[in-house]
Design an enzyme around this catalytic site. Structure first.
Site, mmCIF file in Angstrom:
data_model
loop_
_atom_site.group_PDB
_atom_site.id
_atom_site.type_symbol
_atom_site.label_atom_id
_atom_site.label_comp_id
_atom_site.label_asym_id
_atom_site.label_seq_id
_atom_site.Cartn_x
_atom_site.Cartn_y
_atom_site.Cartn_z
ATOM 1 N N PHE A 6 52.339 12.052 8.319
ATOM 2 C CA PHE A 6 53.613 11.359 8.519
ATOM 3 C C PHE A 6 54.237 11.678 9.878
ATOM 4 O O PHE A 6 55.054 10.905 10.385
ATOM 5 C CB PHE A 6 54.614 11.730 7.419
ATOM 6 C CG PHE A 6 54.171 11.401 6.026
ATOM 7 C CD1 PHE A 6 53.258 10.387 5.782
ATOM 8 C CD2 PHE A 6 54.668 12.117 4.939
ATOM 9 C CE1 PHE A 6 52.845 10.077 4.489
ATOM 10 C CE2 PHE A 6 54.265 11.822 3.645
ATOM 11 C CZ PHE A 6 53.352 10.806 3.423
ATOM 12 N N ASP B 267 68.359 3.662 -6.465
ATOM 13 C CA ASP B 267 68.751 4.504 -7.595
ATOM 14 C C ASP B 267 68.197 3.825 -8.839
ATOM 15 O O ASP B 267 68.687 2.762 -9.244
ATOM 16 C CB ASP B 267 70.272 4.627 -7.678
ATOM 17 C CG ASP B 267 70.730 5.600 -8.760
ATOM 18 O OD1 ASP B 267 69.982 5.794 -9.732
ATOM 19 O OD2 ASP B 267 71.834 6.149 -8.634
ATOM 20 N N HIS B 268 67.160 4.419 -9.440
ATOM 21 C CA HIS B 268 66.453 3.721 -10.519
ATOM 22 C C HIS B 268 67.320 3.468 -11.742
ATOM 23 O O HIS B 268 66.989 2.611 -12.566
ATOM 24 C CB HIS B 268 65.182 4.486 -10.912
ATOM 25 C CG HIS B 268 65.431 5.782 -11.606
ATOM 26 N ND1 HIS B 268 65.548 6.986 -10.945
ATOM 27 C CD2 HIS B 268 65.593 6.072 -12.923
ATOM 28 C CE1 HIS B 268 65.754 7.946 -11.818
ATOM 29 N NE2 HIS B 268 65.790 7.429 -13.019
ATOM 30 N N LYS C 277 67.999 -0.421 -14.867
ATOM 31 C CA LYS C 277 68.013 -0.502 -16.328
ATOM 32 C C LYS C 277 68.868 -1.681 -16.779
ATOM 33 O O LYS C 277 69.968 -1.904 -16.283
ATOM 34 C CB LYS C 277 68.530 0.807 -16.926
ATOM 35 C CG LYS C 277 67.647 2.010 -16.578
ATOM 36 C CD LYS C 277 68.200 3.286 -17.170
ATOM 37 C CE LYS C 277 67.368 4.489 -16.745
ATOM 38 N NZ LYS C 277 65.976 4.406 -17.233
ATOM 39 N N GLU D 88 69.292 15.482 -21.125
ATOM 40 C CA GLU D 88 67.833 15.508 -21.190
ATOM 41 C C GLU D 88 67.383 16.663 -22.076
ATOM 42 O O GLU D 88 68.011 17.726 -22.075
ATOM 43 C CB GLU D 88 67.232 15.678 -19.798
ATOM 44 C CG GLU D 88 67.567 14.575 -18.815
ATOM 45 C CD GLU D 88 66.965 14.852 -17.456
ATOM 46 O OE1 GLU D 88 65.924 14.248 -17.146
ATOM 47 O OE2 GLU D 88 67.527 15.672 -16.699
ATOM 48 N N ASP E 76 71.393 16.707 -7.899
ATOM 49 C CA ASP E 76 70.325 15.868 -8.428
ATOM 50 C C ASP E 76 70.857 14.634 -9.138
ATOM 51 O O ASP E 76 70.218 13.578 -9.108
ATOM 52 C CB ASP E 76 69.466 16.692 -9.394
ATOM 53 C CG ASP E 76 68.198 15.971 -9.804
ATOM 54 O OD1 ASP E 76 67.592 15.291 -8.964
ATOM 55 O OD2 ASP E 76 67.802 16.102 -10.979
ATOM 56 N N HIS F 210 73.250 9.013 -9.596
ATOM 57 C CA HIS F 210 73.177 8.378 -10.910
ATOM 58 C C HIS F 210 74.550 8.253 -11.588
ATOM 59 O O HIS F 210 74.962 7.155 -11.981
ATOM 60 C CB HIS F 210 72.260 9.170 -11.843
ATOM 61 C CG HIS F 210 70.837 9.218 -11.388
ATOM 62 N ND1 HIS F 210 70.253 8.225 -10.639
ATOM 63 C CD2 HIS F 210 69.861 10.137 -11.595
ATOM 64 C CE1 HIS F 210 68.997 8.524 -10.399
ATOM 65 N NE2 HIS F 210 68.730 9.685 -10.967
ATOM 66 N N LYS G 116 69.915 19.689 -18.575
ATOM 67 C CA LYS G 116 68.544 19.763 -19.084
ATOM 68 C C LYS G 116 68.498 20.663 -20.313
ATOM 69 O O LYS G 116 69.387 21.483 -20.527
ATOM 70 C CB LYS G 116 67.611 20.284 -17.989
ATOM 71 C CG LYS G 116 67.458 19.311 -16.817
ATOM 72 C CD LYS G 116 66.395 19.763 -15.859
ATOM 73 C CE LYS G 116 66.161 18.723 -14.774
ATOM 74 N NZ LYS G 116 65.662 17.430 -15.297
#
Length: 507
Positions: A107, A195-196, A200, A234, A253, A258, A358
């Site tokens: 890279f 941002d996944h 949704k 989670e 994170d 999110h 988590k």
């Protein structure tokens, strides 16, 4: 595929494009991006002119790279592309695989980018998308070299776009520096900060539910809403990401990306039109209206937690400090709960409580709108002299859907009430194709729709809102423990009980 915002009634196949996947041997490409591309091909949304080119330092032939992806999808992610023997259609995969090739290169070596230019020249189209599925430390360097090689120069006939994964910076200063670097070599409309969560269906449905149902919008304000809870729980631990998590933690994170994206979808004002600029502008405004706490206020309105040994479903689990690549005396948080306020006309006085962690008891991402209780004078001197608040619950995962509370009288002579839940699960009303959550976002990038991607000011506003918490924790990095399988430390409950509220039960 359900579309949120589209000028056409039917989604058309994406135009011919060369899609470069930097970090081609990473889990993101194998587990999510390639299955998503397969699903888009299955749905007829990829034109015949798509070329997929992996870029990484490992030596491998084009054929071996395509075979490796096929083997992985068959063995590991069948649930994301189909079920059982129909997990991967051989003819469909063969068609997609014809456009797959590979570039070996460093890279940080300019010769790599000369090879990419040659691939574009041989592709038959000038359109190119560069997807940076790499470690964040490479973002600036890759983009700078793309610019120096002339690969980001657009023409009226050809677009050039860059997709950047999170984390976008590690604090306000680094986010601003990364934005400045990007904007030196390309324009804002070429940058797709992904941002996944926004891929949704339930997240996209927030806007549809709010702005197409007059009932919702009529009470979507501080006159009727008491508070809002946003949770991303989670059951998994850090797994193989110990080194990454040690330098990141739950707040960096999850929160400025999110959770703030979910907050923005809930709290934004109606856009003037459902175009990318209007929607993204309103989202940036509401994130920018989050009250900047002082350091002391940030400390008082936040909780840091770290999971210790415990169990979930009877299975014993190690604590965070016993995970691989984690310091035995680590103070990195695996859980965070925050209280934030939005200082604008609609939301003044309404607290937003955010939590993520988590190794919690269940996997559950949800938005809970808590409404103020109705006047109860007419029920005085009965068994129902105080009404409980009612909720609108929007579950993002695992059971996507929406549920609304309604109080009703129980049958019988006594005045007793029951809480009735009205709502729907997506799977009960719509045929849900297997997906990774990236399909919509990849398609939007290929077709040039930035509605579901973050703009520079939105990113920086998010970091500006969390910076006081980072500053407070730098002064006091202590964490409270909670056993794996619990829903966070006790102090997280206190964050709400001191305000006369409680967390909505997970699950």
């Amino acid at each position: 595929m359900t579309r949120l915002i589209r000028n056409k009634s039917k989604a058309e196949p994406a135009p011919p494009t060369t899609l470069f996947l930097f970090g081609a041997h990473g889990d993101l490409v194998k587990r999510l991006l390639m299955p998503a591309l397969y699903n888009l091909s299955r749905d007829g949304l990829l034109g015949d002119g798509l070329r997929i080119i992996g870029v990484d330092h490992n030596a491998i032939t084009d054929e071996a790279f395509a075979q490796k992806l096929e083997d992985f999808i068959r063995a590991e992610v069948a649930s994301k592309v189909g079920k059982g023997d129909q997990a991967l259609d051989p003819a469909l995969w063969a068609k997609l695989a014809k456009g797959i090739s590979y570039v070996q290169g460093d890279f940080l070596d300019d010769s790599t980018y000369q090879a990419l230019a040659a691939k574009i020249a041989a592709s038959g189209t000038g359109n190119a998308v560069f997807y940076l599925a790499t470690a964040p430390r490479f973002f600036s360097e890759v983009v700078r070299r793309l610019g120096a090689a002339g690969l980001l120069q657009e023409t009226p006939e050809a677009f050039r776009r860059v997709v950047i994964e999170k984390p976008f910076g590690s604090d306000l200063h680094t986010a601003e520096a990364l934005n400045a670097c990007l904007l030196k070599v390309m324009t804002e409309n070429q940058i797709y900060r992904i941002d996944h969560y926004l891929g949704k269906e339930t997240v996209q449905n927030i806007l549809i539910s709010r702005f197409s149902n007059s009932l919702f919008e009529a009470f979507w304000n501080n006159h009727y809403i008491d508070h809002v809870q946003i949770t991303a729980a989670e059951t998994v631990g850090v797994e193989t990401r110990g080194s990454f998590y040690e330098h990141t933690g739950a707040l960096r994170d999850m929160v400025p990306n999110h959770l703030f994206q979910l907050l923005a979808m809930v709290a934004m004002e109606p856009p003037a039109a459902f175009g990318a600029d209007a929607v993204r502008g309103e989202k940036a405004k509401v994130v920018g209206a989050i009250r900047p706490w002082s350091t002391e206020e940030a400390r008082a309105n936040s909780v840091r937690g770290q999971y210790a040994a415990g169990e979930i479903d009877g299975k014993p689990l190690a604590g965070y400090r016993q995970e691989n690549n984690v310091a035995p005396d680590s103070t990195t948080e695996t859980y965070v709960a925050l209280k934030v306020m939005i200082d604008n006309w609609r939301w003044v006085g309404v607290p937003f409580y955010l939590r993520t962690g988590k190794r919690m008891s269940v996997r559950d991402t949800e938005i809970v709108i808590c409404f103020k209780p109705a006047p109860y004078a007419q029920f005085r001197d009965t068994e129902v002299d105080e009404l409980q608040p009612t909720y609108l619950r929007i579950q993002i995962q695992p059971n996507e859907g929406m549920w609304f509370d309604l109080l009703a009288k129980r049958p019988g002579p006594a005045l007793k009430m029951a809480n009735i839940e009205l709502g729907f699960a997506y799977k009960d009303f719509f045929e849900m194709q297997p997906s990774t959550g990236y399909e919509t976002l990849i398609y939007d990038c290929l077709t040039g729709d930035q509605t579901l991607f973050q703009r520079a000011d939105n990113i920086e506003n998010g970091w500006r809102a969390v910076q006081p918490f980072l500053d407070a924790w730098q002064q006091d990095a202590s964490v409270q423990t909670y056993a794996a399988g619990e829903d966070g430390p006790a102090a997280a409950e206190d964050l709400l009980t001191r305000d006369g509220r409680v967390w909505h039960s997970l699950g």
